[in-house]
Enzyme design. Structure first.
Site, PDB file in Angstrom:
ATOM      1  N   LYS A  18      28.019  54.664  15.889  1.00 48.51           N
ATOM      2  CA  LYS A  18      28.816  55.607  15.638  1.00 48.51           C
ATOM      3  C   LYS A  18      28.298  56.963  15.905  1.00 48.51           C
ATOM      4  O   LYS A  18      26.875  57.124  15.819  1.00 48.51           O
ATOM      5  CB  LYS A  18      28.873  55.484  14.194  1.00 48.51           C
ATOM      6  CG  LYS A  18      30.175  56.499  13.632  1.00 48.51           C
ATOM      7  CD  LYS A  18      30.073  56.150  11.925  1.00 48.51           C
ATOM      8  CE  LYS A  18      30.867  57.139  11.176  1.00 48.51           C
ATOM      9  NZ  LYS A  18      31.043  56.853   9.849  1.00 48.51           N
TER      10      LYS A  18
ATOM     11  N   GLU B  30      34.512  48.914   9.180  1.00 51.26           N
ATOM     12  CA  GLU B  30      33.058  49.503   9.315  1.00 51.26           C
ATOM     13  C   GLU B  30      32.478  48.962   8.065  1.00 51.26           C
ATOM     14  O   GLU B  30      32.997  48.601   6.800  1.00 51.26           O
ATOM     15  CB  GLU B  30      33.096  50.966   9.249  1.00 51.26           C
ATOM     16  CG  GLU B  30      31.995  51.668   8.964  1.00 51.26           C
ATOM     17  CD  GLU B  30      32.314  53.315   8.604  1.00 51.26           C
ATOM     18  OE1 GLU B  30      31.226  54.070   8.960  1.00 51.26           O
ATOM     19  OE2 GLU B  30      33.141  53.510   8.287  1.00 51.26           O
TER      20      GLU B  30
ATOM     21  N   CYS C  40      35.547  55.259  11.893  1.00 52.68           N
ATOM     22  CA  CYS C  40      35.552  56.087  10.808  1.00 52.68           C
ATOM     23  C   CYS C  40      35.710  57.662  10.936  1.00 52.68           C
ATOM     24  O   CYS C  40      36.846  57.967  11.316  1.00 52.68           O
ATOM     25  CB  CYS C  40      34.682  55.559   9.650  1.00 52.68           C
ATOM     26  SG  CYS C  40      35.445  56.119   7.889  1.00 52.68           S
TER      27      CYS C  40
END
Length: 272
Positions: free
Chosen positions: A106, A40, A142
């Site tokens: 995300k 990321e 994440c």
């Protein structure tokens, strides 16, 4: 299927980080990998002025990554930032290579531990899977690790492998949480899990940015039964692993949690 995790330490300069991508692509190609996963925020680390560095998916940064991946004959998943609405950006994974060109934004934003990702980032809205070397691969990022339903949904969409690029913030207990969550999500979804984190900045010779999630390293390959197969330390490096998708099939026969959850839904019963 051979996979490579490129644990790098990004700076705030997208031109410089393209060099990191090029080096990782060259190393993964030399090792005959089918898939390279980078962290990321590879494009520019957190703490950068994200709105200033964000580029569209047809901009120069993504276009150069595409060129590198296609020339190498390699599938690459890498974190970048793309323009959003109302001055926000999207925290985007670019998945590219021969016959492959898509992205994942995300979904779960890191408004936790005193940080507020949603102040600068707008969330994604859709699950994404891609096919690499005949294997269905799910994409997550994440903080998504803390949401088991995303991983089971990816598995139900056919994913045998889930990649999780990350920039995991340091702090008390955070390394232990990382280790636990990457194993738990693999076991929840009975899928291989590739968790590729940013290297710890000081281990890469960089100063961390105050108030920004900078990475702790510990990139990890986990089996469908939650076993750690390979793991890096804090410093930059390339992690390689050979995965057999038939192992996923075998595990799901022995541990059919996805089928049982589907049967419970169909019967109108609570799954938990």
């Amino acid at each position: 299927m051979r996979v490579a995790l490129g644990q790098v330490a990004s700076t705030s300069d997208p031109e410089q980080t393209l060099g990191l991508v090029a080096e990782a692509v060259a190393s993964a190609t030399e090792q005959r990998a089918d898939l390279l996963v980078l962290p990321e925020a590879t494009m520019a680390r957190f703490g950068s002025r994200l709105a200033a560095v964000a580029q569209p998916l047809d901009g120069p940064w993504a276009s150069e990554v595409r060129r590198l991946a296609c020339r190498a004959g390699l599938a690459v998943v890498v974190g970048m930032f793309t323009p959003g609405s109302d001055g926000l950006v999207r925290n985007t994974l670019l998945a590219t290579g021969p016959g492959l060109d898509t992205h994942y934004d995300k979904i779960h934003l890191f408004d936790a531990f005193g940080l507020r990702e949603s102040d600068t980032v707008e969330p994604g809205r859709r699950l994404v899977t891609v096919d690499v070397a005949g294997v269905r691969v799910g994409l997550a990022t994440c903080y998504d690790l803390r949401f088991p339903a995303l991983f089971t949904a990816l598995a139900e969409a056919g994913a045998q492998l889930v990649v999780v690029p990350a920039s995991w913030g340091d702090g008390p207990g955070k390394a232990e949480q990382w280790d636990l969550l990457v194993r738990a999500r693999a076991l929840d979804s009975t899928s291989f899990l590739l968790a590729c984190d940013q290297a710890e900045p000081r281990a890469a010779g960089l100063e961390p940015v105050d108030g920004a999630a900078g990475g702790i390293g510990r990139s990890t390959v986990v089996s469908p039964l939650g076993e750690v197969r390979e793991r890096l330390g804090a410093a930059p490096g390339l992690l390689l692993a050979d995965l057999d998708p038939e192992e996923v099939t075998a595990v799901r026969e022995r541990l059919p949690v996805l089928r049982h959850a589907r049967q419970a839904r169909e019967a109108g019963l609570p799954e938990r």
